[in-house]
Design an enzyme around this catalytic site. Sequence first.
Site: not given
Length: 655
Positions: A212, A219, A434-435
Amino acid sequence: MSDHDKQPGPGNDGGGNPWMKSLLVWVGILLALALFVTMFDGRTATARGNQIEYSTFLDKVDEGTVKDAVISRESITGTLSSGEAFRTTPVQDSQLIPRLREKGVTFTAKVDEGPSVWMLMIYNALPFLLFLGIAFFVLRQMQKGGGASGAMGFGKSRARMLTQKEGKVTFDDVAGIDEAREELQEIVEFLKDPSKFARLGGKIPKGALLVGSPGTGKTLLARAIAGEAGVPFFTISGSDFVEMFVGVGASRVRDMFEQAKKSAPCIVFIDEIDAVGRHRGAGLGNGNDEREQTLNQLLVEMDGFEANEGIIIIAATNRPDVLDPALLRPGRFDRQVVVPRPDIDGRVKILEVHMKKVPLAPDVDARTIARGTPGFSGADLANLVNEAALMAARKSKRLVAMAEFEEAKDKVMMGAERRSMVMTDDEKRMTAYHEAGHAIVALHEPASDPIHKATIIPRGRALGMVMRLPERDSYSYHRDKMYANLAVSMGGRVAEEIIFGYDKVSSGASGDIQYATGLARDMVTKWGMSDKVGPVEYSQPEGESFLGYSSSQPVRMSNQTQQLIDDEIRAIVEGGLAKAKQVLTDHVDQLHLLAGALLEYETLSGDEIKTLIAGDDLDRPDPSTKKVTIAKAGTSIPKTRRPSGPFGSPSPLGA
């Protein structure tokens, strides 16, 4: 606690380090001998009396104030008329005796005595006693054979036995990976009641390999087996076998299995087995190196002529592709248990396990947090809960509320806020448009994931970010969603060009272009989504490589095919650019509206963005800021170009 947990094993000797105890005992003995010699050695004993100069002593003799004296080769001692004792160091003086006679001083001579017979014996015996102590200490460590910490323990196993004292973990503490837990729970049941399976002819599996991604709980599963099985549980790392000395690793493997045989039935857990179990023959020379010898010994011990009954090997790795095929065959690792990243239901269970240790406010909803954390592993979720608790503690709160979890999620996903970073108004305006470009294109692309949040607050390496979250966990992506993601990735660059002009486009879209190019390349070379190239794989191998050796053959293609692939990649990216330009041109008023809102509020949620686009007022706590006015496209140009950085999205539209 079972009986075997009470027995001392490797690393469980009942308290303290025996190596240090033995060393301290011998050091104490030697110090005691040295102190004894110092105390009883007459040569070093300090004589009584005040030390005076020899010239002063002669002056006092001439004055008649010296009452008596004792003369030896090393010193002259005596008393004065006043009763005071004195001591001086003599020199060669032939006139001393006549002076003493002349002044009527009573004097005697003393012969210096050497050390006693006992002192001489102790002096002579000290080196021998020291050598004897070191030899006894080394022999004792060799006879113990108790692990690699001994003086001659290079070839001893470093496996450590876990006990109940070290924090018991059970399957109740493992959540979100039910299938893997069931596979390993069967091994535990076999150890508890082997007759249940033996009467039907079943044999206990010799090994189980946990595979995985990092942080998925491999663990933790092993620790849960230790808590549930009720049998001795040895744990060791793959790197503990590897040493610079040839043969040490193989010796440690043999010693580990010898220890396990004494405690059978038992479980041996090898973490990060890829450190020792890599594919043989990938190096140079004849392959007779230390690591391959260690692997050969491990293969023989797991399934060789001598059967190791009752010993189950559980190993963990996140790189199964590099393991040697002989290690993975039935009879060695009979089972390969995949430990995947949890789905939304698994994330809810994992969050509930970690939230038990945190005082929660009534508004905390684990499912809402799980929906907003797609792709998170168990370790990521544990870190999220911890970050939320730390944030609440910094604010001196008694309970951890949903606001802290949202803030912690943003910090983990997008990085910490950099509010101390000073940006000019022009830079903020460039970032806002831009965003807003990313967000508007995402809103008008039906296949795009919903917007979760948009912000122009610098986080990590980005000056702003648009984060999208999928409505459900996705295990495959469709063509329409890929084209939507390409258009969204180009939205920021297109918005800058529409508002500020062709010459003022910044470098802020570098991360977006990198993502779009990578996605288009995968579509053409891996997933067969180009009609001109066809359903043929042309991607380069990603196998294990060592000094130019690769486990996969490189892809061979003609120059014409390579040119065709490059043309198709460019066409797909430019198609996304054209789609973004069409959406933003048709909805430029929404672009101005959202950019103005970002400049005013800095951060907007997905619901608030939808509310703005619908023309409604924002429901903000501050009544003075209800209506957002449409921002006009100005002519100011940023003085500094926006640095490259991601527009931020945890969906496939990543950095």
